[in-house]
Design a protein around this motif. Structure first.
Motif, mmCIF file in Angstrom:
data_model
loop_
_atom_site.group_PDB
_atom_site.id
_atom_site.type_symbol
_atom_site.label_atom_id
_atom_site.label_comp_id
_atom_site.label_asym_id
_atom_site.label_seq_id
_atom_site.Cartn_x
_atom_site.Cartn_y
_atom_site.Cartn_z
ATOM 1 N N LYS A 176 0.831 -1.215 0.000
ATOM 2 C CA LYS A 176 0.000 0.000 0.000
ATOM 3 C C LYS A 176 0.867 1.268 0.000
ATOM 4 N N GLN A 177 1.896 1.276 0.814
ATOM 5 C CA GLN A 177 2.743 2.469 0.936
ATOM 6 C C GLN A 177 3.985 2.407 0.047
ATOM 7 N N LYS A 178 4.067 1.374 -0.760
ATOM 8 C CA LYS A 178 5.255 1.208 -1.605
ATOM 9 C C LYS A 178 5.121 2.079 -2.858
ATOM 10 N N PRO A 179 6.205 2.708 -3.318
ATOM 11 C CA PRO A 179 6.074 3.459 -4.567
ATOM 12 C C PRO A 179 5.726 2.537 -5.738
ATOM 13 N N ALA A 180 4.702 2.919 -6.490
ATOM 14 C CA ALA A 180 4.389 2.208 -7.730
ATOM 15 C C ALA A 180 5.226 2.847 -8.839
ATOM 16 N N TRP A 231 9.709 -14.626 -13.846
ATOM 17 C CA TRP A 231 10.601 -15.579 -14.511
ATOM 18 C C TRP A 231 11.817 -14.892 -15.137
ATOM 19 N N ILE A 232 11.545 -13.781 -15.842
ATOM 20 C CA ILE A 232 12.613 -13.150 -16.634
ATOM 21 C C ILE A 232 13.326 -12.055 -15.854
ATOM 22 N N PHE A 233 12.546 -11.217 -15.147
ATOM 23 C CA PHE A 233 13.181 -10.104 -14.423
ATOM 24 C C PHE A 233 13.450 -10.456 -12.968
ATOM 25 N N ASP A 234 13.008 -11.657 -12.576
ATOM 26 C CA ASP A 234 13.309 -12.152 -11.240
ATOM 27 C C ASP A 234 12.921 -11.114 -10.180
ATOM 28 N N LEU A 235 11.771 -10.475 -10.398
ATOM 29 C CA LEU A 235 11.373 -9.355 -9.551
ATOM 30 C C LEU A 235 11.252 -9.740 -8.081
ATOM 31 N N ARG A 236 11.863 -8.922 -7.234
ATOM 32 C CA ARG A 236 11.728 -9.077 -5.778
ATOM 33 C C ARG A 236 11.093 -7.830 -5.195
ATOM 34 N N GLU A 237 10.623 -7.978 -3.971
ATOM 35 C CA GLU A 237 9.868 -6.888 -3.346
ATOM 36 C C GLU A 237 10.660 -5.577 -3.290
ATOM 37 N N ASP A 238 11.968 -5.661 -3.089
ATOM 38 C CA ASP A 238 12.734 -4.420 -2.897
ATOM 39 C C ASP A 238 13.406 -3.910 -4.180
ATOM 40 N N ASP A 239 13.054 -4.475 -5.317
ATOM 41 C CA ASP A 239 13.676 -4.012 -6.561
ATOM 42 C C ASP A 239 13.178 -2.635 -6.977
ATOM 43 N N THR A 276 8.085 -1.521 -8.071
ATOM 44 C CA THR A 276 8.353 -0.085 -8.105
ATOM 45 C C THR A 276 9.047 0.219 -9.426
ATOM 46 N N CYS A 277 8.404 1.083 -10.224
ATOM 47 C CA CYS A 277 8.917 1.382 -11.576
ATOM 48 C C CYS A 277 9.372 2.819 -11.683
ATOM 49 N N ILE A 278 10.467 3.000 -12.383
ATOM 50 C CA ILE A 278 10.869 4.348 -12.755
ATOM 51 C C ILE A 278 10.087 4.748 -14.002
ATOM 52 N N LEU A 279 9.663 5.993 -14.038
ATOM 53 C CA LEU A 279 8.999 6.518 -15.228
ATOM 54 C C LEU A 279 9.759 7.790 -15.598
ATOM 55 N N TYR A 280 10.394 7.774 -16.753
ATOM 56 C CA TYR A 280 11.197 8.935 -17.156
ATOM 57 C C TYR A 280 10.619 9.541 -18.427
ATOM 58 N N GLU A 281 10.440 10.846 -18.393
ATOM 59 C CA GLU A 281 9.726 11.506 -19.490
ATOM 60 C C GLU A 281 10.543 11.678 -20.769
ATOM 61 N N GLY A 282 11.851 11.935 -20.622
ATOM 62 C CA GLY A 282 12.544 12.550 -21.756
ATOM 63 C C GLY A 282 13.511 11.668 -22.514
ATOM 64 N N ALA A 283 14.515 12.319 -23.094
ATOM 65 C CA ALA A 283 15.484 11.650 -23.954
ATOM 66 C C ALA A 283 16.681 11.161 -23.130
ATOM 67 N N PRO A 284 17.313 10.054 -23.574
ATOM 68 C CA PRO A 284 18.448 9.496 -22.826
ATOM 69 C C PRO A 284 19.683 10.393 -22.849
#
Ligand code: WTA
Length: 652
Positions: A89-93, A296-304, A331-339
């Motif tokens: 609930k309090q984790k950043p999405a 399976w592929i990203f081996d996602l864990r709670e603290d990633d 928790t996903c990063i969302l970045y708006e712009g260019a690399p």
């Protein structure tokens, strides 16, 4: 390719991974093969939250599949509500960073709140299940909010990449028969404003069925608002609080109980004709396969802290920024712009700042960064990274090695993930704790995915021979149809080889069973990992008053994989070739979008054609690739055309 280097899974990584060994992978694969329906049904019950469980796992009347029939489910509920009763609930999405440097951290609870309110806004405007919405937005949190609000009500959304032009946007609005457009004033890209609302206004001149446009204020620049049609997002949101009853509902807008096969979204992609096709994905099967591949592929864990650098306007963003990660509670990063803005280390700055642990990008981005040198990544602490991914095109071994050495410090497994808009989720990829990798190979199919390499009769080809990559059995996140065109769906995917899904890719399999994807076998180019059809560019060109005929081919390019190369003949007139060449490049960018801008326009007297009048693109491809023609030219009408084109090239 048996000599190519093999990298065994890092033992430390494997010890903690969700799939820990090749034996474990093989056991999963066998279980799925023996009883695929049981395999997927068990996973669907475990990974998803159902309002009502399904009856039948799969109804398969080739090429039409129904997965998890009888079940009631909601994608927005699975991405949000179900996490609110847990510590998530309090984790950043989302951790958002705008290109100018602004930041927002949005927890699952806050995301739920935003989605609930925006779904209520859509309801207040009169929209409901089975309506269709176009979303044309920059990479800001309100983009996933809009998608999830639609999904919450059962409105089928179609996100149009912000780099598409007004023309392309219009074609999609009309094909989908959408009645609402959700957009923003603009977004930031390389320090400049991409003015989205202007494009919407232009597109809507010919779309009478669109009743409302909701505009999020991102850049704050002045834009015209059409009375009665256009509404500011923040004003509609503020109005919710005027009525206590609506205010209450907005705080907790219920998620509709929808069928498993309810159309979640349509995403347009380039095909072999000039007209983009609307790939239809539905709810339950799509969510299942995107979520399970996060494990399976990203081996996602709670603290990633997970970052997929794609744009949400493409399928990678749908599946691996929105639906997969949120269903899995990441928790996903969302970045708006260019690399590369303001400098070439923007990616590495973000990795360092937010301690990104899983990083998923494209070979094009990697090659562009290689070109700038190692000092950019070296200036940053990348020690938080533990897994790297690649998608969109074959990754050349040199780029793979650089990614491994300079970014992964030879510590992070690399997953090269093969899949398509049509497959919905990853199909062929290493599982990082289990499958040894070979640079340039996507390795092995996932459990439940029966991939094969065949000739045009559908017969398997021997090891190390090139053939068509096909999928032999239905999978949960598979394309369900082409929007409004079941005939094309059948012809395109299910008629080219007997009883298998035709991917349009060529590949070979080595003696270890590893898949090496070689590229498209049709008229689809892959420019910077973006799919673009040669016909689409050709039809844009022939719309120009100076152009008589056009033939477009993909030409190998060091950074973008392929570049768009156009051969054109002109109508009678006194044209300045250089001025016209520039004008045509600009024209294509305007008709389709800046990402489709041709690298090269070659103005020529004639195009090579068969005696029946078909343009021989194969020869043009050869000319731009090898600067000569070696293949069979017996059907060519006028051989001098080819000799001339090839020698023109030599003069350059
Ligand atoms: C290509 C993007 C080799 C392929 C997810 C496919 C790849 C097309 C890989 C789909 C990979 C994607 N190795 N080729 N790992 N991933 N492709 O629909 O040609 O934008 O058919 O989906 O990209 O592109 P699409």
């Amino acid at each position: 390719m048996s000599q190519s280097q093999t990298y065994a899974p890092n033992p430390e990584f494997a010890a903690r991974a969700q799939v820990k060994s090749i034996e474990e992978y093989r056991a999963l694969y066998e279980r799925a093969k023996t009883d695929p329906e049981r395999f997927w049904a068990d996973l669907a019950l475990k990974e998803l939250t159902w309002f009502r469980p399904f009856g039948q796992t799969l109804e398969w009347q080739a090429p039409f599949a129904k997965w998890f029939s009888g079940g009631k489910i909601n994608a927005s509920y699975n991405c949000l509500d179900r996490h609110l009763t847990t510590a998530r609930k309090q984790k950043p999405a989302f951790i958002f960073e705008g290109e100018p440097g602004d930041q927002r951290v949005i927890t699952y609870q806050e995301l739920h709140h935003l989605v609930s309110r925006f779904a209520t806004v859509l309801k207040q405007l009169g929209y409901q299940s089975a309506d269709r919405a176009i979303i044309y937005m920059p990479m800001i949190p309100e983009l996933p909010v809009a998608m999830l609000a639609c999904a919450r009500l059962g409105i089928t959304h179609s996100v149009v990449f912000g780099g598409f032009s007004a023309e392309a946007l219009k074609a999609r609005i009309l094909d989908l028969n959408a009645t609402v457009v959700i957009t923003a004033d603009g977004g930031w890209r390389r320090g400049r404003e991409v003015r989205l609302k202007d494009a919407v206004d232009e597109a809507l001149e010919d779309c009478p069925d669109v009743r409302h446009v909701v505009v999020y204020r991102r850049t704050g620049s002045a834009i015209p608002m059409k009375e009665g049609r256009d509404h500011w997002w923040h004003e509609l949101d503020a109005q919710l609080s005027n009525d206590p009853f609506i205010h209450h509902e907005a705080e907790n807008c219920p998620a509709e109980e929808l069928d498993s096969e309810h159309p979640l979204y349509v995403l347009y992609t380039s095909g072999t004709t000039g007209k983009p096709k609307g790939i239809l994905h539905t709810t339950a099967g799509y969510l299942l396969q995107t979520a399970i591949t996060m494990k399976w592929i990203f081996d996602l864990r709670e603290d990633d802290v997970y970052w997929c650098t794609a744009d949400i306007g493409w399928v990678t963003g749908h599946s691996y920024i929105v639906y997969g990660p949120l269903t899995a509670g990441a928790t996903c990063i969302l970045y708006e712009g260019a690399p590369d803005y303001p400098a070439f280390d923007r990616f590495w700055q973000i990795v360092e700042k937010y301690r990104v642990s899983i990083f998923y990008t494209s070979p094009t981005a990697i090659r562009a960064l290689i070109k700038q040198g190692e000092r950019w990544p070296e200036a940053h602490d990348l020690s938080s990274l533990r897994l790297l991914g690649s998608v969109g095109e074959p990754i050349n071994p040199a780029a793979w090695e650089w990614y491994n050495r300079v970014i992964g410090k030879e510590r992070c497994p690399i997953v090269d993930t093969w899949w398509q808009t049509e497959t919905g989720a990853i199909m062929i990829s290493a599982m990082p704790g289990a499958i040894p990798t070979k640079p340039g190979s996507a390795t092995l199919p996932l459990p439940g995915i029966v991939a094969d390499i065949v000739d045009h009769n559908g017969a398997p080809v021997p090891a190390n021979r090139e053939g068509y990559l096909v999928i032999r059995q239905p999978w949960p996140s598979m394309i369900r149809n082409i929007w409004g065109d079941p005939k094309r769906f059948q012809e395109q995917y299910w008629s080219r080889v007997p009883s298998a899904y035709f991917t349009g890719d060529a590949a070979r399999r080595d003696e270890d069973g590893y898949f090496w994807v070689l590229g498209r076998v049709d008229d689809v180019m892959n420019v910077s990992g973006h799919r673009l059809s040669t016909m689409e560019v050709e039809s844009a060109l022939v719309h120009h008053p100076a152009v008589a005929e056009a033939a477009v081919v993909g030409k190998p390019h060091e950074i973008t994989g392929q570049a768009v190369c156009c051969f054109v003949t002109l109508k009678q007139g006194d044209w300045n070739h250089q001025v016209l060449g520039n004008e045509l490049r600009q024209w294509v960018a305007h008709e389709i979008g800046p990402f489709a801008r041709p690298d090269e326009i070659r103005i020529t007297d004639a195009l090579p054609k068969t005696r029946s009048g078909k343009i021989m693109r194969r020869l043009l491809r050869e000319i731009v690739t090898t600067h000569a023609v070696t293949g069979d030219v017996t059907t060519l009408e006028d051989l001098t055309v080819v000799t001339k084109l090839a020698s023109q090239q030599d003069e350059e």
